[in-house]
Scaffold this active site. Structure first.
Site, mmCIF file in Angstrom:
data_model
loop_
_atom_site.group_PDB
_atom_site.id
_atom_site.type_symbol
_atom_site.label_atom_id
_atom_site.label_comp_id
_atom_site.label_asym_id
_atom_site.label_seq_id
_atom_site.Cartn_x
_atom_site.Cartn_y
_atom_site.Cartn_z
ATOM 1 N N TYR A 1 0.847 -1.183 0.000
ATOM 2 C CA TYR A 1 0.000 0.000 0.000
ATOM 3 C C TYR A 1 0.889 1.241 0.000
ATOM 4 O O TYR A 1 1.845 1.313 0.759
ATOM 5 C CB TYR A 1 -0.899 0.029 1.248
ATOM 6 C CG TYR A 1 -2.351 -0.150 0.879
ATOM 7 C CD1 TYR A 1 -2.959 0.713 -0.025
ATOM 8 C CD2 TYR A 1 -3.102 -1.187 1.420
ATOM 9 C CE1 TYR A 1 -4.280 0.532 -0.389
ATOM 10 C CE2 TYR A 1 -4.420 -1.364 1.061
ATOM 11 C CZ TYR A 1 -5.008 -0.501 0.158
ATOM 12 O OH TYR A 1 -6.306 -0.677 -0.210
ATOM 13 N N GLU B 1 -0.476 4.820 -0.594
ATOM 14 C CA GLU B 1 -1.271 6.014 -0.923
ATOM 15 C C GLU B 1 -0.419 7.264 -0.744
ATOM 16 O O GLU B 1 0.330 7.387 0.227
ATOM 17 C CB GLU B 1 -2.516 6.073 -0.028
ATOM 18 C CG GLU B 1 -3.625 5.197 -0.590
ATOM 19 C CD GLU B 1 -4.721 4.906 0.398
ATOM 20 O OE1 GLU B 1 -4.383 4.571 1.548
ATOM 21 O OE2 GLU B 1 -5.898 5.010 0.026
ATOM 22 N N THR C 1 -3.144 5.537 -22.340
ATOM 23 C CA THR C 1 -2.968 4.254 -21.677
ATOM 24 C C THR C 1 -1.527 3.831 -21.927
ATOM 25 O O THR C 1 -0.805 4.460 -22.707
ATOM 26 C CB THR C 1 -3.917 3.183 -22.254
ATOM 27 O OG1 THR C 1 -3.806 3.196 -23.678
ATOM 28 C CG2 THR C 1 -5.354 3.458 -21.865
ATOM 29 N N LYS D 1 -1.108 -0.129 -25.204
ATOM 30 C CA LYS D 1 -1.418 -0.312 -26.629
ATOM 31 C C LYS D 1 -0.100 -0.258 -27.413
ATOM 32 O O LYS D 1 0.727 -1.146 -27.232
ATOM 33 C CB LYS D 1 -2.429 0.752 -27.071
ATOM 34 C CG LYS D 1 -3.760 0.638 -26.299
ATOM 35 C CD LYS D 1 -4.795 1.627 -26.782
ATOM 36 C CE LYS D 1 -6.135 1.419 -26.103
ATOM 37 N NZ LYS D 1 -6.327 2.174 -24.865
ATOM 38 N N ARG E 1 -1.244 -2.885 -18.416
ATOM 39 C CA ARG E 1 -2.490 -2.120 -18.544
ATOM 40 C C ARG E 1 -2.480 -0.984 -17.535
ATOM 41 O O ARG E 1 -2.240 -1.207 -16.341
ATOM 42 C CB ARG E 1 -3.698 -3.017 -18.257
ATOM 43 C CG ARG E 1 -3.767 -4.268 -19.082
ATOM 44 C CD ARG E 1 -5.112 -4.916 -18.949
ATOM 45 N NE ARG E 1 -6.065 -4.172 -19.732
ATOM 46 C CZ ARG E 1 -6.174 -4.263 -21.062
ATOM 47 N NH1 ARG E 1 -5.381 -5.064 -21.744
ATOM 48 N NH2 ARG E 1 -7.061 -3.561 -21.722
HETATM 49 N N1 DSN Z 1 -11.221 -0.177 -25.514
HETATM 50 C C1 DSN Z 1 -10.086 0.542 -26.041
HETATM 51 C C2 DSN Z 1 -9.890 0.268 -27.489
HETATM 52 O O1 DSN Z 1 -10.100 -0.865 -27.892
HETATM 53 O O2 DSN Z 1 -9.506 1.155 -28.229
HETATM 54 C C3 DSN Z 1 -10.175 1.983 -25.770
HETATM 55 O O3 DSN Z 1 -10.398 2.185 -24.424
#
Ligand code: DSN
Length: 429
Positions: free
Chosen positions: A51, A53, A223, A226, A232
């Site tokens: 933890y 915070e 994010t 990707k 994530r």
């Molecule tokens: N769900 C994601 C995507 O597939 O682009 C975006 O949040």
């Protein structure tokens, strides 16, 4: 030895089957990728126990020396990667990052412009089923029917008419470079703040292959999983910090000088509690990887692969929204081949090719059916695939879509997909 196999064979079996699925099928969902084993080691490591915070040096718990080191590394590497003056690496997701920015820059009921979800935007850019559309007065802008690109005439008109406090640029299914300079000009003309959500192309931005939002946008979210190929999670950045001229205060700390302090306090304690320190550590690993020269080559190959796919689809007579791509993703309009997005997703799934159905601009079908599919190359590029493999994949997609009720043809494609995948393992164990 697997501890999990011994202690919980049921969930271990699901994990094993997921690994097998990832190894034996073609992952073309534009928002997915395969992290390195180093990222997974950190994400699956002991920092999950802690933890913490607060922020490095200012925690509400003892024993934070090493998680402080991890979070400081993540913040410093992220700033270096994007040329940012400020970074917050605690948002659990892109949606949390956007929520923290909205709650910092806006009051409930404030007016915001965002790209329509059906035109390539994102749920958190004002969809009526999302907190963003419920708490704020979002006005959607669109792409133009002819070009498939943002209709800046409309954005300017909407900005003049509604005088938004914030404009959001970026989205989830926009195949072209985000036009930061044009958005800045419009934002300046109505004295609005500009947020860039670069969740999709952030890896390409980090590699210098997509324009950077840093000098144009007041605040940037993304994010990390990707094109950036991390665990994530979400992040918030600013090119330059700004003075808090709004007179806003933060819970507990009261007087606040800079917007960075407002954002930090909005992330925690505003909308989140304990940060996921194992994921923050894994973000540091991924940012370290993205700082290596090999990452630029990877990002360039992602784009080259997407462009190759686009050329092949166009040569076969398919319609691509915007006529092609500048990035990692393609949006196919399937109207002319008489198959809807939902059926296409199912048929390709049977052939071992994973995609998602996607609304196309001006779609006549519902979001549950759709007229399009979205494809992306980050994951197959991570496997080491190149232009030759992209050409094969497009021909298999074409066969599967056109012979969608021929089980033998679909099985044949699945076998070919399996053979190709076995030559490009994701994980070498
Ligand atoms: N769900 C994601 C995507 O597939 O682009 C975006 O949040």
């Amino acid at each position: 030895m697997s501890f999990l196999a011994l202690s919980d064979p049921e969930i271990h079996a699901a994990l094993t089957r997921e690994l097998e699925r990832e190894e034996t099928t073609l992952e073309l969902i534009a928002s997915e990728n395969f992290t390195s084993q180093s990222v997974m080691e950190m994400a699956g490591g002991v920092m999950t126990n802690k933890y913490a915070e607060g922020y490095p040096g200012k925690r509400y718990y003892g024993g934070c020396d090493y998680v402080d080191e991890a979070e400081n590394l993540a913040r410093e590497r992220l700033k270096l990667l994007f040329g940012a003056g400020y970074a917050n690496v605690q948002p659990h997701s892109g949606s949390q990052a956007n929520m923290a920015v909205f709650m910092t820059f806006l009051e409930p009921g404030d007016t915001v412009l965002g790209l329509d979800l059906a035109h390539g935007g994102h749920l958190t850019h004002g969809s009526s089923v999302n907190f963003s559309g419920q708490l704020y007065q979002f006005i959607s802008y669109h792409v133009s029917k002819d070009s498939g690109r943002v209709d800046f005439g409309e954005v300017q008109d909407l900005a003049q008419k509604h005088r938004p406090k914030l404009i959001v640029c970026g989205g989830s299914a926009y195949p072209r470079f985000i036009e930061f300079a044009q958005f800045r000009e419009i934002a300046d003309s109505v004295n609005a703040y500009l947020l860039a959500d670069i969740a999709h192309p952030s890896g390409l931005v980090a590699a210098g292959l997509h324009p950077s939002p840093m000098s144009y946008c007041d605040v940037v979210t993304s994010t990390t999983h990707k094109t950036l190929r991390g665990p994530r999670g979400g992040i918030i950045m600013m090119g330059k910090d700004m003075e808090n001229s709004w007179g806003k205060t933060a819970p507990k700390s009261g007087r606040i000088k800079m917007i960075s302090e407002l954002i930090d306090s909005m992330v925690m304690p505003g909308i989140q509690g304990g940060p996921l320190m194992h994921i923050i550590g894994a973000k540091a690993v991924a940012f370290g990887e993205a700082l290596q020269p090999e990452f630029t080559l990877y990002a360039q190959t992602i784009i080259d692969n997407a462009k190759t796919m686009a050329e092949e689809f166009l040569a076969l007579g398919y319609d691509l929204i915007s006529g092609g791509t500048d990035t990692h993703l393609l949006l196919l309009d399937l109207t002319s081949i008489n198959i809807d997005g939902k059926t296409a997703e199912q048929v390709l799934g049977k052939a071992g090719i994973t995609v998602n159905k996607n609304m196309i601009p001006f779609d006549q079908r519902s979001p549950f059916i759709t007229s399009g599919i979205r494809l992306g190359t980050p994951a197959v590029t991570t496997r080491g695939m190149g232009k030759d493999e992209m050409r094969m994949i497009v021909s298999w997609i074409d066969t599967a879509l056109k012979k969608n009720d021929d089980e033998t043809a679909l099985k044949r494609v699945k076998k070919d997909v399996h053979t190709l995948c076995s030559s490009f393992p994701v994980y070498d164990h």
